[in-house]
Each structure stands twice: as C-alpha cells, then as structure tokens.
Design an enzyme around this catalytic site. Structure first.
Site, short mmCIF file in Angstrom:
data_model
loop_
_atom_site.label_atom_id
_atom_site.label_comp_id
_atom_site.label_asym_id
_atom_site.label_seq_id
_atom_site.Cartn_x
_atom_site.Cartn_y
_atom_site.Cartn_z
N TYR A 140 6.53 -9.17 -11.66
CA TYR A 140 6.66 -10.24 -10.67
C TYR A 140 7.47 -11.42 -11.22
O TYR A 140 7.90 -12.29 -10.48
CB TYR A 140 5.29 -10.76 -10.22
CG TYR A 140 4.48 -9.76 -9.40
CD1 TYR A 140 4.93 -8.47 -9.15
CD2 TYR A 140 3.25 -10.11 -8.88
CE1 TYR A 140 4.20 -7.56 -8.42
CE2 TYR A 140 2.50 -9.21 -8.14
CZ TYR A 140 2.98 -7.94 -7.92
OH TYR A 140 2.24 -7.04 -7.18
N LYS A 191 0.84 2.64 -17.49
CA LYS A 191 1.53 3.92 -17.32
C LYS A 191 2.33 4.19 -18.60
O LYS A 191 3.55 4.29 -18.58
CB LYS A 191 2.43 3.87 -16.08
CG LYS A 191 1.68 4.01 -14.77
CD LYS A 191 1.22 5.44 -14.47
CE LYS A 191 2.41 6.33 -14.15
NZ LYS A 191 1.99 7.74 -13.92
N ASP A 224 -2.51 5.55 -12.33
CA ASP A 224 -2.63 6.42 -11.16
C ASP A 224 -3.99 7.13 -11.16
O ASP A 224 -4.66 7.24 -10.13
CB ASP A 224 -1.46 7.41 -11.07
CG ASP A 224 -1.18 8.17 -12.36
OD1 ASP A 224 -1.77 7.83 -13.41
OD2 ASP A 224 -0.35 9.11 -12.33
N ASP A 248 -2.94 -6.13 -9.01
CA ASP A 248 -2.80 -6.51 -7.60
C ASP A 248 -3.23 -5.35 -6.71
O ASP A 248 -4.05 -5.49 -5.79
CB ASP A 248 -1.32 -6.88 -7.35
CG ASP A 248 -1.09 -7.50 -5.98
OD1 ASP A 248 -2.06 -7.90 -5.32
OD2 ASP A 248 0.09 -7.58 -5.58
N ASP A 252 -7.15 -4.68 -4.63
CA ASP A 252 -7.25 -4.50 -3.18
C ASP A 252 -8.00 -3.21 -2.87
O ASP A 252 -8.82 -3.15 -1.96
CB ASP A 252 -5.86 -4.42 -2.53
CG ASP A 252 -5.39 -5.74 -1.93
OD1 ASP A 252 -5.62 -6.79 -2.57
OD2 ASP A 252 -4.79 -5.72 -0.83
C1 IPM Z 1 -2.42 -11.57 -4.39
C2 IPM Z 1 -1.15 -11.51 -3.57
C3 IPM Z 1 -0.03 -12.17 -4.31
C4 IPM Z 1 0.26 -11.34 -5.55
C5 IPM Z 1 1.28 -12.43 -3.57
C6 IPM Z 1 1.07 -13.09 -2.24
C7 IPM Z 1 2.22 -13.25 -4.40
O1 IPM Z 1 -0.87 -10.20 -3.20
O2 IPM Z 1 -2.82 -12.66 -4.81
O3 IPM Z 1 -3.04 -10.52 -4.61
O4 IPM Z 1 0.99 -10.35 -5.47
O5 IPM Z 1 -0.25 -11.68 -6.60
MN MN Z 2 -2.52 -8.83 -3.56
#
Ligand code: IPM
Ligand code: MN
Ligand code: NAD
Length: 354
Positions: A140, A191, A224, A248, A252
């Site tokens: 990032y 990875k 993975d 990230d 989720d």
């Molecule tokens: C998160 C989000 C952010 C990230 C984005 C919005 C920059 O997805 O905080 O998980 O990728 O870190």
């Molecule tokens: Mn995120």
C-alpha cells in the site's frame, strides 16, 4: 489532566456509527471521565470542504490528541478523483503521519452471536483471534507505484511490496508482546513460496523470536492456506501476524466468523506514548449509508480500545465492552445481525448498560 479524543466521522455510515460512540463517550464523561471530545473533517467530507482528504490542520490535531476515533472514508462520489487525492489516500496518509504501524484487529465472537455467523455455532463459539496487521508499509505504500502508458498504447500498472528488517521487527515485537498476555502463540502469514519479500518476512520474524522471545510458540503459514484454515477451523488461531495487504483481507474474512463486519473494531498503535488511531475495520458501506441501520458496535468497541490503549482507562474499556455484550444478550440486533433495530436504537441498548 484532561485527555483529548479527536473524532473523524468521515463518510457514508462513518458519521452514523461515530455518533453512537460519541454518545457513549458523553455518558462516561457525565460519570466523571476527564475527556475532551473534538471533531475534524476527514476523507470525502474533507475533500468537499477543503479540496483534500487530510488537511494539515486535521493531521496536526490528530498528532496533538491522545486518541483519534475514525469512522470510515470513501464512496462512489469520490471514486473518479485522481488516486492520491481520494478519501482512502487520506487514511493511508493519516496512518503514516501518525506512524501507527501495528493494527490490532480482535475477532471475537460474542456468545449471543454464535448463531449470527454464516459458519456453524461449533466452529465460532468462543472464538477469540487477535490480528496484528502491519499498517504503514508493504504494497500500500511501496514505490514505484502508478500507471503509465507504454509506446504501444497499453497501460502498465505497478505497485511494490516492500519491507525492511526494522519494519518487520517492530510489528512482530508488538505481536509477541501481546501473545505473552494471551496463549503465548503466534502464527505469521506470508507467501514465502513465491515472494522473496515474503520469505524474508518469515526469516525476520523467526530470527526475532529466537533472539528475544524463546517462550513464544511461533509458526508460519502461507496466506492462502490461512484463508482456508480460517473458515475450516478458526479456533486453532490465537495471535495472527500479517503484512498490510494480507491482514486487510484476512481480517475482513474473520469478521464474518463473529457475525458481521459491523462487529470488528481496531486499534492502530505505534511507539509508546504516541496517540493511537482507532477505527472499525469496515468501510463507509455506501449500500446502506443514510438509512440509519448500520451496526455501531465496531465503532463503540473501537472507543473501548482507545480507552484501554491511549486514554489510560482500562476499567472503562471493560465497562463499554460489557455494555455491548449486555445489549447483544438482551437481543438487540441491527439488520446485519438479523435484527430490526436502527443504529440509534442499538446505541440506546448499549447506553442502557452504562
Ligand atoms: C481498512 C480499509 C483500508 C485499508 C482502506 C480504506 C485504505 O480497507 O482499514 O481495512 O486497506 O487498510
Ligand atoms: Mn479493509
Ligand atoms: P464496506 O466495509 O464499506 O462494506 C462491505 C459490506 O459490509 C457492505 O454490504 C456493507 O453494507 C456491510 N457493512 C459494513 N459495515 C457495516 C456496518 N457497520 N453495519 C452493517 N453492515 C455493514 O466495504 P466496501 O463496500 O467494499 O467499501 C465501501 C467504501 O469504503 C470504499 O470506498 C472503500 O474504499 C471504503 N473503505 C473504507 C474503510 C475505512 O475507512 N477504514 C475500510 C474499508 C473500506
């Protein structure tokens, strides 16, 4: 001395869920907490008002406060903006500007929500995973980055995954230190089978463990495989250490094990004594924004993490978490958890426990 909490409500459901956290903070202040709550523009809202997602003033105020509570940023209305002026770039700039390189993302399944997950109860009941995600490096932030047009008219897009030894060591140290307060186990994901920088991550984490944390049980897993193991048997994990990108995605995924993405808080911390950045892990949820139905739990639980890690009030952190748990035990649910409560009514249910 009065501590300062800076709210950055942001975009979409960000202001809706942050309003509930603000009410919770207000209740604690009425009960004697010495806290000043301030607010600043951020993300798309700041683009609309000031032309940029993160103004110098907002960053200066974040650095001058004890803790920052962010809502969420982004939305379709800013998606055609040039890349480095988008709301999301403001968030990356804030994380880098505050030097909050370790993002703690606890995926904990409250007992009352064991049926809310899409996984069977037996796999999620009692789940308590702590992700430690590297937050200010990796793909990032690496350069070169960007899109160029080649002589033959094709476009070429580039992002660079890059880490140095010290960047890996400082986040791994936080994971090991936290593991010492839990089960003493860390699983690190990368990875390394296809990426040199992934193999280096593995080697650096292992070397630090061998040199300074011989009491920690460290294992390594390809990212993975971890994605699969998280839905196969998630309770095998306690502390998970990842780079920025994998953390990230995997957090989720883990959020769904707790019932909803709207349940996961986070704390972004750096060197001791510096302000922390607290934020739900979810985004601005344009699909439900403006309807007053977003789940505010992640925002309230992020406030609890701020109380624990930056505001010197761990007992109040416990109290806020207990109030969220009590609300869930009483049957309070927003639609993402299968209920019908509005964001504000869910806030009422949480406040009832305070
Ligand atoms: C998160 C989000 C952010 C990230 C984005 C919005 C920059 O997805 O905080 O998980 O990728 O870190
Ligand atoms: Mn995120
Ligand atoms: P999202 O997290 O906003 O939403 C994903 C799904 O989860 C949607 O269906 C949404 O309705 C639901 N959801 C999320 N939070 C919820 C809550 N509190 N209560 C109920 N349901 C909830 O992800 P997305 O749709 O991919 O991204 C939307 C925008 O948010 C994008 O611009 C993205 O860049 C941004 N984003 C920002 C952050 C952040 O500010 N930290 C994090 C992730 C995404």
């Amino acid at each position: 001395m009065t501590k300062t909490l800076l709210l950055l409500p942001g975009d979409g459901i960000g202001p809706e869920v942050t309003a509930v956290a603000r009410r919770v903070a207000g209740r604690l202040i009425n009960q004697g907490l010495d806290l000043a709550v301030e607010e600043a523009p951020f993300g798309g809202a700041s683009i609309d008002a000031h032309g940029v997602p993160l103004t110098e003033d907002t960053l200066a105020r974040a650095l001058a406060s004890d803790a920052v509570l962010m809502g969420a940023v982004g939305g379709p209305q800013w998606a055609r903006q040039s890349y480095d002026t988008r709301p999301e770039a403001g968030l990356l700039g804030l994380r880098a500007g505050m030097n909050v390189y370790a993002n703690l993302r606890p995926a904990r399944c409250f007992a009352a929500l064991a049926e809310a997950s899409t996984l069977k109860r037996v796999f999620v009941e009692g789940l308590d995973i702590l992700f430690v995600r590297e937050l200010t490096g990796g793909v990032y932030f690496g350069s070169p980055r960007g899109v160029e047009t080649l002589p033959d008219g094709q476009r070429r897009g580039v992002n660079t995954h890059v880490y140095t030894t010290s960047e890996i060591q400082r986040v791994a140290r936080i994971a090991f230190d936290l593991a010492r307060t839990r089960k003493g186990e860390v699983v690190s994901a990368e990875k390394g089978n296809v990426m040199e920088a992934g193999l280096m991550w593995r080697e650096e984490v292992q070397a630090l463990r061998d040199a300074e944390y011989p009491d920690i049980k460290l294992s390594h897993m390809l990212a993975d495989n971890m994605a699969m193991q998280l839905v196969k048997y998630p309770k095998q994990f306690d502390v998970i250490l990842t780079d920025n990108l994998f953390g990230d995605i995997l957090s989720d995924e883990a959020a769904m094990l707790t019932g909803s993405l709207g349940m996961l808080p986070s704390a972004a911390i750096g060197d001791a004594g510096k302000p922390g950045l607290y934020e739900p892990i979810h985004g601005s949820a344009p699909d439900i924004a403006g309807r007053g139905v977003a789940n505010p739990c992640a925002s309230v639980l992020s406030l609890a993490m701020a109380l624990r890690y930056s505001l010197g009030a761990p007992a109040l952190a416990d109290k806020v978490e207990a109030a969220v748990e009590a609300a869930l035990n009483s049957g309070a649910r927003t639609p993402d958890l299968g209920g019908t409560l509005t964001t504000a009514a869910m806030g009422d249910a949480i406040l009832a426990g305070l």
